[in-house]
Design an enzyme around this catalytic site. Structure first.
Site, PDB file in Angstrom:
ATOM      1  N   ALA A  28       0.827  -1.206   0.000  1.00 22.16           N
ATOM      2  CA  ALA A  28       0.000   0.000   0.000  1.00 22.16           C
ATOM      3  C   ALA A  28       0.863   1.258   0.000  1.00 22.16           C
ATOM      4  O   ALA A  28       0.528   2.242  -0.669  1.00 22.16           O
ATOM      5  CB  ALA A  28      -0.932  -0.009   1.214  1.00 22.16           C
ATOM      6  N   ASP A  29       1.962   1.239   0.748  1.00 21.01           N
ATOM      7  CA  ASP A  29       2.859   2.391   0.748  1.00 21.01           C
ATOM      8  C   ASP A  29       3.451   2.619  -0.635  1.00 21.01           C
ATOM      9  O   ASP A  29       3.561   3.767  -1.092  1.00 21.01           O
ATOM     10  CB  ASP A  29       3.980   2.183   1.765  1.00 21.01           C
ATOM     11  CG  ASP A  29       3.534   2.444   3.186  1.00 21.01           C
ATOM     12  OD1 ASP A  29       3.025   3.543   3.446  1.00 21.01           O
ATOM     13  OD2 ASP A  29       3.688   1.555   4.038  1.00 21.01           O
ATOM     14  N   GLY A  30       3.866   1.547  -1.305  1.00 20.25           N
ATOM     15  CA  GLY A  30       4.453   1.691  -2.629  1.00 20.25           C
ATOM     16  C   GLY A  30       3.462   2.244  -3.634  1.00 20.25           C
ATOM     17  O   GLY A  30       3.786   3.150  -4.420  1.00 20.25           O
TER      18      GLY A  30
END
Length: 398
Positions: A168-170
């Site tokens: 999700a961060d990426g």
């Protein structure tokens, strides 16, 4: 070397772990002048994440590449005033503090836009700037859970499965970088002003999950876990070869599905009415997987790959990072490139995201020690004297 695409764009990265900083890294890869703000005592948390070699944190070495690093305590009045001076001629601020934090420090977007009306303020949080969850602490894991991703990932009889990396961060980092570029285009090409980007990490996950929301809204369908199978087509799975390697097969296109079944010796299924659609094939995944799996299990990886290639069917070996390093296609693309680090020497890391023919990106340097660029930034950009710098160090502001 031609000028970089984002040459002249100044980005102040005041974010941590991991979406915001990675967005700034991407912008820096294409020429933006990125100034990384770290807390004077704590530093960026990524310096303590993951393995290190010779005292050099590898996560930070990549995440901090192409960034000047300065220390600054934004929570102190003197630090906030110094931040205003730093942002007065900057183009972008990326931050991921909980909603209300910048406001409490006297650095709200409204205040910053009084200082610099052209500033783009990208705010990256788990749940966005408003709503009942806005003030909750959150990381990418929560977005992977609450978006519906984990619910559909894993074996049908197993638990919901989270990714073993910052998915999700990426995805949010890519989204944030794109949002910043959209805001810069509006400002510079359309004669607009600065603005606020409100990015909730959970929302890009909803988008990449595709038609789930529509399928539920229109048909009441709730997607279930199917392991490596797809609800949209078959055969689509991972299969073990005779020499104990794994391959992935995809048949998203009807023509590919037909080629695969001819290759594995079962052309008769192509004539079945259900074979004509991806949904029909998915409903007969047990049968199709049995045919494909049995054929692959009788052959070594090299033979499987060659046969699929000759049949123009889609197959790929399941790689770990050692295979990535050895693969000739990645080598041809320089996907894992070599960068010189002052401590580690030659260092292999993922290259810039994409190739541009006129304004290529590049990795100029790896992540630097905390505060390495204090003198350069504060003296050269803000005009602070040696005595002023010494006083700020002595009081812990920088």
């Amino acid at each position: 070397m031609p000028p970089a695409a984002l040459s002249g764009v100044t980005v102040v990265d005041a974010a941590t772990l991991f979406a915001g900083p990675l967005a700034a890294t991407i912008l820096g890869d294409y020429g933006a002048d990125v100034i990384k703000i770290e807390h004077p005592a704590k530093g960026d948390p990524s310096r303590g994440h993951g393995p290190s070699r010779d005292g050099v944190p590898l996560w930070w070495t990549m995440l901090g590449r192409n960034k000047q690093t300065v220390t600054l305590d934004l929570g102190r009045a003197e630090g906030a005033e110094l931040a205003k001076r730093l942002l007065a001629d900057a183009d972008v601020l990326i931050e991921n503090f909980r909603p209300g934090t910048l406001e409490r420090w006297g650095l709200s977007p409204e205040v910053l836009h009084e200082v610099n009306p052209r500033l783009i303020v990208a705010r990256v949080t788990a749940f966005g700037q408003h709503g009942p969850y806005a003030h909750r602490p959150g990381f990418g894991t929560l977005a992977e859970a609450m978006s519906g991703f984990a619910a559909i990932t894993g074996a049908p009889d197993g638990p919901p499965t989270l990714p073993p990396f910052g998915l999700a961060d990426g995805i949010s980092a890519l989204t944030c970088a794109q949002a910043v570029m959209t805001a810069l285009y509006h400002r510079d090409a359309r004669g607009g002003t600065g603005q606020v980007v409100d990015l909730a990490i959970v929302e890009p996950m909803l988008t990449v999950l595709g038609m789930q929301a529509m399928a539920y809204d229109q048909l009441g369908l709730v997607q279930q876990r199917t392991g490596n199978r797809s609800v949209n087509n078959s055969p689509r799975n991972t299969y073990r070869t005779r020499d104990d390697r794994w391959v992935a097969v995809s048949t998203s296109a009807q023509a590919i599905a037909e080629r695969v079944m001819r290759l594995v010796g079962h052309p008769e299924v192509i004539a079945e009415p259900w074979f004509a659609t991806g949904a029909g094939r998915a409903a007969h995944a047990d049968e199709l997987d049995a045919h494909v799996g049995a054929w692959i299990a009788q052959r070594d990886l090299v033979e499987v790959a060659q046969a699929f290639d000759e049949a123009q069917a889609a197959v790929a070996p399941i790689y770990d990072i050692t295979d990535v390093f050895a693969d000739p296609q990645f080598a041809a693309l320089d996907s894992i490139t070599t960068v010189d680090d002052p401590v580690l020497g030659p260092l292999r890391m993922p290259n810039v995201l994409y190739r541009m023919s006129q304004t290529p990106g590049r990795i100029g340097w790896t992540g630097r020690p905390r505060g390495a660029d204090n003198d350069t930034v504060y003296r050269d950009r803000l005009g602070l004297t040696p005595d002023e710098l010494a006083a700020l160090r002595d009081t812990g502001v920088i």
